[in-house]
Design an enzyme around this catalytic site. Sequence first.
Site, PDB file in Angstrom:
ATOM      1  CE  LYS A   1      41.458  40.822  36.208  1.00 21.89           C
ATOM      2  NZ  LYS A   1      40.494  40.660  37.320  1.00 21.89           N
TER       3      LYS A   1
ATOM      4  NE  ARG B   1      40.726  42.787  45.094  1.00 27.16           N
ATOM      5  CZ  ARG B   1      40.938  41.468  45.172  1.00 27.16           C
ATOM      6  NH1 ARG B   1      40.872  40.846  46.336  1.00 27.16           N
ATOM      7  NH2 ARG B   1      41.206  40.786  44.095  1.00 27.16           N
TER       8      ARG B   1
ATOM      9  NE  ARG C   1      42.072  46.712  38.601  1.00 31.57           N
ATOM     10  CZ  ARG C   1      42.813  45.628  38.711  1.00 31.57           C
ATOM     11  NH1 ARG C   1      43.464  45.149  37.716  1.00 31.57           N
ATOM     12  NH2 ARG C   1      42.914  45.024  39.864  1.00 31.57           N
TER      13      ARG C   1
ATOM     14  NE  ARG D   1      45.507  38.964  45.273  1.00 32.40           N
ATOM     15  CZ  ARG D   1      45.023  39.340  44.086  1.00 32.40           C
ATOM     16  NH1 ARG D   1      45.216  38.579  43.011  1.00 32.40           N
ATOM     17  NH2 ARG D   1      44.360  40.465  43.966  1.00 32.40           N
TER      18      ARG D   1
ATOM     19  NE  ARG E   1      42.952  35.221  44.586  1.00 31.86           N
ATOM     20  CZ  ARG E   1      42.713  36.252  43.790  1.00 31.86           C
ATOM     21  NH1 ARG E   1      42.731  36.110  42.479  1.00 31.86           N
ATOM     22  NH2 ARG E   1      42.440  37.427  44.309  1.00 31.86           N
TER      23      ARG E   1
END
Length: 226
Positions: A19, A171, A93, A160, A127
């Site tokens: 996203k 998640r 969400r 993160r 990431r």
Amino acid sequence: MVLQRIFRVVIMGPPGSGKGTVSGRVVKRFGLTHLSSGDLLRANIKAQTELGLLMKSCIDQGQLVPDDVISRLILTEMRSIEQSSWLLDGFPRTVTQAETLDGVCSVDTVINVDVPFQTIKQRLTSRWLHLPSGRVYNIDFNPPKISGLDDVTGEPLIQRDDDTPETITRRLKSYENQTQPVLEYYRSKGMLETFSGTETNKIWPHIQAFLSKKLFPQNDKVVGKA
Ligand code: G5P
Ligand code: MG
């Protein structure tokens, strides 16, 4: 090219589906203002605001923050960009959040980036993030020019706290239970456009073509007449 009216686009998809990556391209290509609920929450954590401190453990454990907290945060931020066309990333969400959003504005279209969970798990552990801008990198896919540093500012990149394998699994579970019903909510209203695949570079041309048509329908007519 100038938009003839204000457009409001929501981008959805599981954690790590791309996203943020796609949003960066939409901003560059179409000039929409990007509003990311996750970036807003992380900015609050970094600034050690009361809200940030309260929400940090929730986020680090891979749980959604309460609907009223995130809705207030997003709606406040939206007020400052109400004269702009925007792309909302990470909100809504839950169905409750989607209903709250419906209560304040009408969304033009919802883009669903549909990537298999197995692909996602591999991506998220590699990431890297530039926290102030939200720019994302990946050591396999789009590494920074200099390892550990943001391409634009040269500032350090971080990983993160919620990108650990256990938290990623949590998640994805919360996505299945709480966010997939939002896809159904928008599908039933005829607003959902799904783009499936395992590589952003292959998904992006389809999203770009779809948004071009949606945002600049007049160009289509010109081509049609020629
Ligand atoms: P966030 O910040 O909204 P998520 O979990 O929805 O977090 P996330 O992790 O930010 O989503 P993304 O934006 O979908 O993922 O994906 P991305 O960052 O662009 O890409 C992921 C990685 O893959 C990057 O390293 C990128 O470079 C790489 N990549 C992209 N494409 C490819 C490709 O084709 N190939 C490869 N190899 N790599 C690729 O929310 C965080 C938390 O905040 C709270 C929740 O606690 C949430 O968990 N929160 C909310 N809580 C309640 N309600 C809300 N509305 C909330 N919003 C946030
Ligand atoms: Mg993101």
